[in-house]
Design a protein around this motif. Structure first.
Motif, PDB file in Angstrom:
ATOM      1  N   ILE A 143      57.982  23.576 -25.769  1.00  0.00           N
ATOM      2  CA  ILE A 143      58.887  22.540 -25.268  1.00  0.00           C
ATOM      3  C   ILE A 143      59.377  22.901 -23.869  1.00  0.00           C
ATOM      4  O   ILE A 143      59.398  22.073 -22.953  1.00  0.00           O
ATOM      5  CB  ILE A 143      60.072  22.346 -26.228  1.00  0.00           C
ATOM      6  N   PHE A 144      59.742  24.163 -23.674  1.00  0.00           N
ATOM      7  CA  PHE A 144      60.210  24.654 -22.380  1.00  0.00           C
ATOM      8  C   PHE A 144      59.112  24.497 -21.323  1.00  0.00           C
ATOM      9  O   PHE A 144      59.371  24.082 -20.187  1.00  0.00           O
ATOM     10  CB  PHE A 144      60.608  26.124 -22.533  1.00  0.00           C
ATOM     11  N   TYR A 145      57.865  24.808 -21.704  1.00  0.00           N
ATOM     12  CA  TYR A 145      56.729  24.699 -20.789  1.00  0.00           C
ATOM     13  C   TYR A 145      56.506  23.256 -20.361  1.00  0.00           C
ATOM     14  O   TYR A 145      56.103  22.983 -19.227  1.00  0.00           O
ATOM     15  CB  TYR A 145      55.481  25.260 -21.482  1.00  0.00           C
ATOM     16  N   MET A 146      56.800  22.308 -21.270  1.00  0.00           N
ATOM     17  CA  MET A 146      56.682  20.898 -20.928  1.00  0.00           C
ATOM     18  C   MET A 146      57.680  20.526 -19.837  1.00  0.00           C
ATOM     19  O   MET A 146      57.392  19.727 -18.941  1.00  0.00           O
ATOM     20  CB  MET A 146      56.906  20.024 -22.158  1.00  0.00           C
ATOM     21  N   GLY A 147      58.882  21.111 -19.896  1.00  0.00           N
ATOM     22  CA  GLY A 147      59.881  20.862 -18.865  1.00  0.00           C
ATOM     23  C   GLY A 147      59.395  21.306 -17.495  1.00  0.00           C
ATOM     24  O   GLY A 147      59.598  20.604 -16.487  1.00  0.00           O
TER      25      GLY A 147
ATOM     26  N   PHE B 277      65.924  23.861 -20.746  1.00  0.00           N
ATOM     27  CA  PHE B 277      64.798  22.959 -20.474  1.00  0.00           C
ATOM     28  C   PHE B 277      65.050  22.168 -19.202  1.00  0.00           C
ATOM     29  O   PHE B 277      64.202  22.125 -18.299  1.00  0.00           O
ATOM     30  CB  PHE B 277      64.625  22.023 -21.676  1.00  0.00           C
ATOM     31  N   PHE B 278      66.217  21.540 -19.085  1.00  0.00           N
ATOM     32  CA  PHE B 278      66.488  20.687 -17.928  1.00  0.00           C
ATOM     33  C   PHE B 278      66.786  21.495 -16.670  1.00  0.00           C
ATOM     34  O   PHE B 278      66.459  21.060 -15.556  1.00  0.00           O
ATOM     35  CB  PHE B 278      67.643  19.731 -18.238  1.00  0.00           C
TER      36      PHE B 278
ATOM     37  N   VAL C  52      65.437  31.868 -22.960  1.00  0.00           N
ATOM     38  CA  VAL C  52      64.817  31.043 -24.001  1.00  0.00           C
ATOM     39  C   VAL C  52      64.425  31.928 -25.186  1.00  0.00           C
ATOM     40  O   VAL C  52      64.687  31.600 -26.345  1.00  0.00           O
ATOM     41  CB  VAL C  52      63.586  30.293 -23.453  1.00  0.00           C
ATOM     42  N   GLY C  53      63.801  33.066 -24.905  1.00  0.00           N
ATOM     43  CA  GLY C  53      63.445  33.990 -25.976  1.00  0.00           C
ATOM     44  C   GLY C  53      64.666  34.490 -26.722  1.00  0.00           C
ATOM     45  O   GLY C  53      64.633  34.681 -27.946  1.00  0.00           O
ATOM     46  N   GLY C  54      65.776  34.679 -25.995  1.00  0.00           N
ATOM     47  CA  GLY C  54      67.000  35.173 -26.607  1.00  0.00           C
ATOM     48  C   GLY C  54      67.683  34.185 -27.542  1.00  0.00           C
ATOM     49  O   GLY C  54      68.593  34.551 -28.289  1.00  0.00           O
TER      50      GLY C  54
END
Length: 466
Positions: free
Chosen positions: A162-166, A32-33, A145-147
């Motif tokens: 959540i990842f898309y928000m990052g 994410f970061f 992320v999928g993994g």
């Protein structure tokens, strides 16, 4: 790139890790970061790139003509998406996703830092490096992320949300920080007080984008233990076996019909992004030249307006997601959502017809662009995530990677077309502006009408897929 986990070098797949944020795997946090700071670097660069190219030498820029600058911008943004194809292949067969992300981040940082220097050679070198690095990092960090999740893990969609928000947090922050370095009057005074040329702010902005990527890499490297189970290179033998198994089944007539449906979607995707990506090119110039960049008497850099789009994405994404969930089986079909997306963005550009006519009286309110960006994002919510989801549903199993690559290829063509259309921007000619943005609006509304007429045919080609 498919999101389904693949075996690692040790033949393992991710365990059911619930020790991270909100019950997600620990590895989601560092990814994410890392992506947040990579997007910070990319959108920061994007916010000032055209402005730097058209700025005269006396203001520290390159003094390019608008048509030349926007053409370069279109080629650069096109390259960022095209390089995702070889970047994914290199990860699959050479590096593994985890190492590809690291190498890509390093190359991106080097690209930004090369643009700290004021010369044409380092300027072009920087864009090449950033495009190559993004091609290695962008598709493969999403695959990682999928993994993190097992197949059919109910947390998967939430994890990607959540990842898309990052991504969008980085995109909101970038124009505010990097735009301040490049255009901020107070920062120019700071530079002068430090003995630097006040016109060198552009290069401080490019450097700040590189620092953002370094921060992302630091987070990525410090959390390698949490990522040990994902992103490893597949053994050659395993990869060969998977390839042979995948190629053994012939495509059926239904598969070919679905491929035709996807190709139709790709054509309209090009039109959508050609309009949507005006914001980094012609609309960036529009904000600089024709918009009052002040609020309550306080001036701000024109590049700040680039933060509106990701901010609206953050605000509207949960709303649209809730709408689709609430409607369940009553929600529009994928081609209908595409049509709605085209209608929204066509309507957004209609706003610029009266706005452009008002520019003959002086600079206009920034609310015109804010309204345009809001309506545009409504269109994006109906098209971009829906398009990605539709490709994964329609593509035959053995062609998912190729079809996703074709989706990004269509996006890249749209970006190049956006740069070409932006070349017709002329600041002090309201008639030309009406032709440019009215033409874009008309083109999208006509495209929406054609797609609406094609929708029954597309639905038949899609079969049982909604």
């Amino acid at each position: 790139m498919t999101e389904t986990p693949v075996p690692t070098e040790l033949g393992k797949v991710p365990t059911t890790d619930t020790s991270g944020f909100a019950g997600h795997p620990k590895g989601l946090g560092p990814l994410f970061f890392t992506e947040l700071w990579e997007r910070f670097s990319y959108y920061g660069m994007r916010a000032i790139l055209v402005l730097y190219m058209v700025a005269p030498a006396a203001q520290g820029g390159l003094g390019f003509e608008t048509k030349h600058a926007t053409s370069i911008y279109g080629t650069y943004t096109m390259a960022v998406y095209i390089t995702a194809l070889p970047g994914g292949l290199l990860a699959d067969y050479v590096f593994g996703a985890r190492l590809a992300v690291l190498i890509g981040g390093i190359i991106i940082a080097l690209g930004h830092f090369s643009m700290v220097f004021h010369s044409l050679s380092t300027f072009y070198l920087g864009m090449i490096l950033i495009a190559v690095g993004t091609g290695l990092l962008k598709p493969n960090i999403s695959a990682m992320v999928g993994g993190l999740y097992r197949e059919n893990d109910p947390r998967r969609d939430s994890g990607f949300s959540i990842f898309y928000m990052g991504i969008n947090i980085g995109a909101v922050l970038a124009p505010l920080v990097i735009g301040y370095f490049a255009q901020g009057e107070s920062f120019k005074r700071i530079l002068s007080s430090m003995g630097f040329a006040p016109t060198s702010g552009w290069h401080w902005g490019f450097g700040a984008a590189g620092v953002g990527m370094i921060l992302g890499l630091a987070i990525y490297l410090l959390n390698q233990r949490q990522l040990a189970q994902v992103g490893n290179r597949v053994k050659k033998q395993t990869a060969a076996t998977l390839k042979n198994e995948a190629s053994s089944a012939a495509l059926t007539s239904n598969d070919w019909k679905r491929i035709v449906a996807m190709l139709i979607f790709f054509l309209f995707t090009i039109a959508f992004w050609a309009a949507y990506e005006q914001k980094g090119a012609s609309l960036n110039l529009y904000a600089k030249d024709l918009v009052r960049t002040e609020v309550f008497g306080i001036k701000f850099p024109s590049s700040y307006l680039q933060s509106c789009t990701p901010l609206f994405v953050i605000l509207l994404a949960p709303f649209f997601s809730a709408i689709w969930v609430r409607m369940q089986d009553r929600q529009p079909s994928s081609p209908a959502k595409f049509t709605i997306g085209l209608l929204f963005i066509g309507a957004a550009y209609l706003l610029l017809i009266p706005a452009s006519l008002l520019t003959v009286e002086g600079k206009i309110s920034p609310l015109w662009l804010v309204a345009l960006y809001f309506v545009e994002v409504c269109g994006e919510m109906c098209l971009s995530p829906v398009g990605l989801s539709t490709v994964t549903k329609l593509a035959p199993v053995k062609l998912v990677g190729i079809m996703m690559g074709a989706w990004f290829l269509a996006t890249s063509f749209g970006n190049k077309l956006a740069g070409y259309l932006s070349g017709f921007y002329v600041a002090n000619n309201s008639g030309q502006l009406v032709k440019l943005y009215g033409g874009i609006a008309l083109g999208l509304l006509v495209a929406a009408g054609i797609l609406a007429l094609l929708t029954p045919t597309i639905k038949r080609l899609m079969g049982q897929v909604k």
